[in-house]
Scaffold this active site. Structure first.
Site, PDB file in Angstrom:
ATOM      1  N   PHE A 123       0.868  -1.187   0.000  1.00 51.31           N
ATOM      2  CA  PHE A 123       0.000   0.000   0.000  1.00 51.31           C
ATOM      3  C   PHE A 123       0.899   1.230   0.000  1.00 51.31           C
ATOM      4  O   PHE A 123       1.722   1.387   0.912  1.00 51.31           O
ATOM      5  CB  PHE A 123      -0.861  -0.071   1.273  1.00 51.31           C
ATOM      6  CG  PHE A 123      -1.760   1.108   1.515  1.00 51.31           C
ATOM      7  CD1 PHE A 123      -2.984   1.220   0.865  1.00 51.31           C
ATOM      8  CD2 PHE A 123      -1.409   2.092   2.438  1.00 51.31           C
ATOM      9  CE1 PHE A 123      -3.840   2.293   1.120  1.00 51.31           C
ATOM     10  CE2 PHE A 123      -2.259   3.164   2.703  1.00 51.31           C
ATOM     11  CZ  PHE A 123      -3.475   3.259   2.039  1.00 51.31           C
ATOM     12  N   LEU A 125       1.088   5.112   0.082  1.00 52.89           N
ATOM     13  CA  LEU A 125       0.478   6.425   0.298  1.00 52.89           C
ATOM     14  C   LEU A 125       1.557   7.447   0.683  1.00 52.89           C
ATOM     15  O   LEU A 125       1.704   8.482   0.044  1.00 52.89           O
ATOM     16  CB  LEU A 125      -0.594   6.321   1.400  1.00 52.89           C
ATOM     17  CG  LEU A 125      -1.295   7.606   1.815  1.00 52.89           C
ATOM     18  CD1 LEU A 125      -2.139   8.179   0.675  1.00 52.89           C
ATOM     19  CD2 LEU A 125      -2.202   7.366   3.030  1.00 52.89           C
ATOM     20  N   SER A 126       2.323   7.135   1.734  1.00 51.49           N
ATOM     21  CA  SER A 126       3.303   8.098   2.271  1.00 51.49           C
ATOM     22  C   SER A 126       4.385   8.435   1.253  1.00 51.49           C
ATOM     23  O   SER A 126       4.780   7.605   0.441  1.00 51.49           O
ATOM     24  CB  SER A 126       3.980   7.524   3.521  1.00 51.49           C
ATOM     25  OG  SER A 126       3.017   7.242   4.492  1.00 51.49           O
ATOM     26  N   SER A 132       2.034  12.352   7.528  1.00 50.64           N
ATOM     27  CA  SER A 132       0.770  12.598   8.234  1.00 50.64           C
ATOM     28  C   SER A 132      -0.203  13.397   7.373  1.00 50.64           C
ATOM     29  O   SER A 132      -1.404  13.152   7.383  1.00 50.64           O
ATOM     30  CB  SER A 132       1.049  13.363   9.532  1.00 50.64           C
ATOM     31  OG  SER A 132       1.689  12.503  10.449  1.00 50.64           O
ATOM     32  N   ARG A 243      -6.598   0.238  11.050  1.00 51.00           N
ATOM     33  CA  ARG A 243      -6.226   0.668  12.413  1.00 51.00           C
ATOM     34  C   ARG A 243      -6.783  -0.282  13.461  1.00 51.00           C
ATOM     35  O   ARG A 243      -6.180  -0.456  14.526  1.00 51.00           O
ATOM     36  CB  ARG A 243      -6.667   2.118  12.642  1.00 51.00           C
ATOM     37  CG  ARG A 243      -5.765   3.070  11.868  1.00 51.00           C
ATOM     38  CD  ARG A 243      -6.267   4.500  11.797  1.00 51.00           C
ATOM     39  NE  ARG A 243      -5.387   5.272  10.919  1.00 51.00           N
ATOM     40  CZ  ARG A 243      -5.716   6.421  10.342  1.00 51.00           C
ATOM     41  NH1 ARG A 243      -6.911   6.944  10.539  1.00 51.00           N
ATOM     42  NH2 ARG A 243      -4.850   7.053   9.556  1.00 51.00           N
ATOM     43  N   ARG A 268      12.905 -17.885  37.500  1.00 49.41           N
ATOM     44  CA  ARG A 268      14.051 -17.131  38.019  1.00 49.41           C
ATOM     45  C   ARG A 268      13.926 -16.933  39.533  1.00 49.41           C
ATOM     46  O   ARG A 268      12.894 -16.476  40.023  1.00 49.41           O
ATOM     47  CB  ARG A 268      14.095 -15.759  37.317  1.00 49.41           C
ATOM     48  CG  ARG A 268      15.145 -14.821  37.817  1.00 49.41           C
ATOM     49  CD  ARG A 268      16.500 -15.143  37.250  1.00 49.41           C
ATOM     50  NE  ARG A 268      17.519 -14.242  37.779  1.00 49.41           N
ATOM     51  CZ  ARG A 268      18.812 -14.387  37.530  1.00 49.41           C
ATOM     52  NH1 ARG A 268      19.249 -15.381  36.781  1.00 49.41           N
ATOM     53  NH2 ARG A 268      19.684 -13.535  38.029  1.00 49.41           N
ATOM     54  N   GLN A 279       5.114  -9.714  45.966  1.00 52.03           N
ATOM     55  CA  GLN A 279       3.846  -9.064  45.652  1.00 52.03           C
ATOM     56  C   GLN A 279       4.049  -7.843  44.733  1.00 52.03           C
ATOM     57  O   GLN A 279       3.215  -7.564  43.872  1.00 52.03           O
ATOM     58  CB  GLN A 279       3.146  -8.635  46.939  1.00 52.03           C
ATOM     59  CG  GLN A 279       1.664  -8.421  46.721  1.00 52.03           C
ATOM     60  CD  GLN A 279       0.948  -8.039  48.001  1.00 52.03           C
ATOM     61  OE1 GLN A 279       1.417  -7.181  48.747  1.00 52.03           O
ATOM     62  NE2 GLN A 279      -0.169  -8.675  48.262  1.00 52.03           N
ATOM     63  N   GLY A 340      15.032  -8.234  34.118  1.00 52.44           N
ATOM     64  CA  GLY A 340      16.308  -7.669  34.564  1.00 52.44           C
ATOM     65  C   GLY A 340      17.234  -7.509  33.368  1.00 52.44           C
ATOM     66  O   GLY A 340      16.787  -7.212  32.259  1.00 52.44           O
ATOM     67  N   GLU A 364       0.501   3.353  10.096  1.00 55.31           N
ATOM     68  CA  GLU A 364      -0.961   3.402   9.855  1.00 55.31           C
ATOM     69  C   GLU A 364      -1.565   4.677  10.463  1.00 55.31           C
ATOM     70  O   GLU A 364      -2.705   4.685  10.925  1.00 55.31           O
ATOM     71  CB  GLU A 364      -1.662   2.155  10.401  1.00 55.31           C
ATOM     72  CG  GLU A 364      -1.005   0.849   9.997  1.00 55.31           C
ATOM     73  CD  GLU A 364      -1.629   0.162   8.790  1.00 55.31           C
ATOM     74  OE1 GLU A 364      -2.647   0.639   8.298  1.00 55.31           O
ATOM     75  OE2 GLU A 364      -1.061  -0.842   8.342  1.00 55.31           O
TER      76      GLU A 364
HETATM   77  N1  CAA Z   1     -13.258   8.013   5.413  1.00 59.47           N
HETATM   78  C1  CAA Z   1     -13.816   8.484   4.280  1.00 59.47           C
HETATM   79  N2  CAA Z   1     -13.521   9.715   3.770  1.00 59.47           N
HETATM   80  C2  CAA Z   1     -12.640  10.465   4.449  1.00 59.47           C
HETATM   81  C3  CAA Z   1     -12.012  10.029   5.638  1.00 59.47           C
HETATM   82  C4  CAA Z   1     -12.369   8.745   6.130  1.00 59.47           C
HETATM   83  N3  CAA Z   1     -11.841   8.245   7.242  1.00 59.47           N
HETATM   84  N4  CAA Z   1     -11.165  10.983   6.077  1.00 59.47           N
HETATM   85  C5  CAA Z   1     -11.252  11.997   5.203  1.00 59.47           C
HETATM   86  N5  CAA Z   1     -12.143  11.687   4.218  1.00 59.47           N
HETATM   87  C6  CAA Z   1     -12.570  12.515   3.082  1.00 59.47           C
HETATM   88  C7  CAA Z   1     -13.264  13.774   3.567  1.00 59.47           C
HETATM   89  O1  CAA Z   1     -14.631  13.571   3.758  1.00 59.47           O
HETATM   90  C8  CAA Z   1     -12.965  14.728   2.446  1.00 59.47           C
HETATM   91  O2  CAA Z   1     -13.849  14.465   1.390  1.00 59.47           O
HETATM   92  P1  CAA Z   1     -14.663  15.658   0.656  1.00 59.47           P
HETATM   93  O3  CAA Z   1     -13.618  16.433  -0.067  1.00 59.47           O
HETATM   94  O4  CAA Z   1     -15.588  14.944  -0.252  1.00 59.47           O
HETATM   95  O5  CAA Z   1     -15.319  16.433   1.739  1.00 59.47           O
HETATM   96  C9  CAA Z   1     -11.580  14.325   1.969  1.00 59.47           C
HETATM   97  O6  CAA Z   1     -11.404  12.948   2.385  1.00 59.47           O
HETATM   98  C10 CAA Z   1     -10.477  15.147   2.606  1.00 59.47           C
HETATM   99  O7  CAA Z   1     -10.665  15.070   4.001  1.00 59.47           O
HETATM  100  P2  CAA Z   1      -9.948  16.040   5.019  1.00 59.47           P
HETATM  101  O8  CAA Z   1     -10.025  17.442   4.510  1.00 59.47           O
HETATM  102  O9  CAA Z   1     -10.502  15.748   6.379  1.00 59.47           O
HETATM  103  O10 CAA Z   1      -8.443  15.543   4.921  1.00 59.47           O
HETATM  104  P3  CAA Z   1      -7.156  16.126   5.587  1.00 59.47           P
HETATM  105  O11 CAA Z   1      -6.174  16.451   4.554  1.00 59.47           O
HETATM  106  O12 CAA Z   1      -7.506  17.208   6.571  1.00 59.47           O
HETATM  107  O13 CAA Z   1      -6.501  14.859   6.372  1.00 59.47           O
HETATM  108  C11 CAA Z   1      -6.108  13.130   7.951  1.00 59.47           C
HETATM  109  C12 CAA Z   1      -7.108  13.997   7.143  1.00 59.47           C
HETATM  110  C13 CAA Z   1      -7.036  12.332   8.821  1.00 59.47           C
HETATM  111  C14 CAA Z   1      -5.153  13.893   8.823  1.00 59.47           C
HETATM  112  C15 CAA Z   1      -5.331  12.223   6.962  1.00 59.47           C
HETATM  113  O14 CAA Z   1      -4.391  12.972   6.225  1.00 59.47           O
HETATM  114  C16 CAA Z   1      -4.631  11.075   7.629  1.00 59.47           C
HETATM  115  O15 CAA Z   1      -5.263  10.098   8.025  1.00 59.47           O
HETATM  116  N6  CAA Z   1      -3.275  11.138   7.729  1.00 59.47           N
HETATM  117  C17 CAA Z   1      -2.489  10.011   8.189  1.00 59.47           C
HETATM  118  C18 CAA Z   1      -2.073   9.154   7.027  1.00 59.47           C
HETATM  119  C19 CAA Z   1      -1.722   7.766   7.433  1.00 59.47           C
HETATM  120  O16 CAA Z   1      -2.427   7.144   8.241  1.00 59.47           O
HETATM  121  N7  CAA Z   1      -0.673   7.232   6.832  1.00 59.47           N
HETATM  122  C20 CAA Z   1      -0.306   5.866   7.087  1.00 59.47           C
HETATM  123  C21 CAA Z   1       0.491   5.377   5.937  1.00 59.47           C
HETATM  124  S1  CAA Z   1       0.147   3.741   5.517  1.00 59.47           S
HETATM  125  C22 CAA Z   1       1.022   2.759   6.537  1.00 59.47           C
HETATM  126  O17 CAA Z   1       1.598   3.144   7.494  1.00 59.47           O
HETATM  127  C23 CAA Z   1       0.882   1.343   6.103  1.00 59.47           C
HETATM  128  C24 CAA Z   1       2.056   0.467   6.265  1.00 59.47           C
HETATM  129  O18 CAA Z   1       2.696   0.126   5.280  1.00 59.47           O
HETATM  130  C25 CAA Z   1       2.330  -0.147   7.580  1.00 59.47           C
END
Ligand code: CAA
Length: 382
Positions: A123, A125-126, A132, A243, A268, A279, A340, A364
């Site tokens: 996946f 995204l980052s 964040s 999550r 131990r 305790q 320890g 996540e």
């Molecule tokens: N479900 C559905 N839609 C959602 C949503 C949710 N949980 N959260 C936001 N949206 C939608 C909103 O409704 C909005 O839609 P509209 O434009 O239609 O209104 C749109 O998304 C934008 O929403 P926000 O303006 O609220 O978004 P934001 O930019 O303010 O950010 C945030 C929200 C919650 C901070 C988000 O950026 C976030 O979750 N950040 C953390 C990212 C993260 O978890 N990264 C993990 C990486 S993956 C990983 O770690 C996996 C691995 O490999 C282990």
């Protein structure tokens, strides 16, 4: 709100626990030392039908629920947090994205292959400049006729380099903010897709993490996962349920540490009696067990909320992720001290658990981001 484990849940727990005790726990330290991808465990889990716990039967899975998936992750994590992560990402968040947004053809192509361990998923995204603040991502996806050309770098990608298929979020319309982000399925071997060497991490070493680099990476329009502009929402929804699974992973690691520390302090001796006879030590364990019970209850409650599509599921998943990973870090930290000096030694499994559990407060969505999500729900701004 009520969550009741069914007989099928209990049977699954017994099956995964047995698998984890026999096949994961004895190899965990070696895989960690060698930074070796757990191919054998992945294949074996596939043979046992475990990678399809949450995949519908028509796509080759077991058709169970989120609660079952959390049982699967918890029991794996109890033995090896890194293997739990590797399997969780492919069977969890990646499968969930495809189930949620994929066409019938995409579902039939990838989901059975994940279940049969013919393919592994990642996946993406980052990015180096946006973790964040996920909506600020800068990877571009430009449409050119019947293709998209992807350019950008993804970072901290679990299963990066090892996975066969990558769910990549890219900006297809820069003018539309989060609504201009689309998701793509990019297969390993696509020209323009490459990987950095694996990162050197503090823990979770059997899980490979790297950068995924897209340089004029041309994919057909059929690789679009869901409608154009839907990628951010899909990723957020998938992260919500992921999550709950991370919460279960935290509970599993903490349970493994607590069990080990109790057994150790029974064996131990100090001051003429087993350490656990004091305790003061028993009180530590009592507090750890109470925190763990609360964490487990919240983890499964949040999983169950996805099964019943409860309107507050995203908030609860964020609360579970925050509470469970903080509690687990504390419990494992205390378990180290219970051993320890030996708790600090590589030779004992608690030291690995301590390194592994730290990452869960970060990935996540960091725990600061979970607080943002919870607060937005409380304030009604989400
Ligand atoms: N479900 C559905 N839609 C959602 C949503 C949710 N949980 N959260 C936001 N949206 C939608 C909103 O409704 C909005 O839609 P509209 O434009 O239609 O209104 C749109 O998304 C934008 O929403 P926000 O303006 O609220 O978004 P934001 O930019 O303010 O950010 C945030 C929200 C919650 C901070 C988000 O950026 C976030 O979750 N950040 C953390 C990212 C993260 O978890 N990264 C993990 C990486 S993956 C990983 O770690 C996996 C691995 O490999 C282990």
């Amino acid at each position: 709100m009520s969550i009741v484990f069914t007989q099928a849940h209990e049977d699954l727990r017994a099956l995964v626990r047995d698998f984890a005790n026999k096949e994961l726990a004895p190899r965990a330290a070696q895989l960690d030392r060698d930074h070796a991808f757990p191919t054998e465990a992945w294949k074996r889990a596939g043979e046992m039908g475990l990678l399809g716990v949450m995949v519908p039967v028509e796509y080759g899975g077991e058709g169970m629920d989120h609660v079952a998936f959390c049982i699967f992750v918890e029991e794996l994590a109890r033995a090896d947090g890194a293997v739990a992560l590797v399997l969780d990402v492919t069977a969890g968040i990646v499968g969930e994205c495809i189930l949620m947004a994929g066409s019938e053809e995409q579902k039939r192509k990838y989901l059975p292959a994940f279940c049969r361990t013919e393919r592994l998923g990642a996946f993406c995204l980052s990015e180096p400049g946006s973790g964040s603040d996920a909506a600020a991502l800068s990877t571009r996806g430009q449409q050119k006729g019947n293709h998209y050309v992807l350019n950008g770098t993804k970072t901290f990608i679990t299963n990066g380099g090892v996975a066969d298929v990558y769910v990549v979020m890219a900006r297809t319309d820069p003018a539309k903010g989060a609504r201009g982000i689309s998701a793509f399925l990019v297969e390993k071997g696509t020209p323009g897709l490459s990987f950095s060497p694996p990162f050197e991490k503090m823990g979770l070493n059997a899980s490979h993490t790297c950068q995924v680099i897209l340089e004029d990476c041309r994919v057909s329009a059929e690789c679009l996962l869901g409608p154009e502009g839907n990628g951010f929402k899909m990723a957020m929804r998938a992260l919500d349920s992921a999550r709950a699974a991370v919460s279960a992973q935290a509970v599993g690691i903490a349970q493994g540490a607590l069990d080990y520390a109790i057994e150790y302090t029974k064996q131990r001796e100090a001051f003429g009696q087993p350490v656990i006879g004091n305790q003061g030590i028993q009180f530590f364990f009592a507090d750890m067990a109470a925190q763990l019970a609360a964490a487990r209850a919240l983890a499964y409650q949040s999983a169950w909320m996805f099964d019943v599509e409860h309107p507050e599921r995203a908030k609860y998943a964020a609360m579970a992720k925050l509470f469970c990973t903080e509690a687990a870090a504390k419990i494992v930290g205390e378990a180290v001290v219970m051993l320890g000096g030996y708790g600090y030694m590589r030779e004992y499994p608690i030291e690995k658990m301590y390194r592994d559990v730290k990452a869960l407060q970060i990935y996540e969505g960091t725990n600061h981001i979970q607080r943002v999500v919870i607060a937005r729900h409380l304030l009604g701004t989400r």
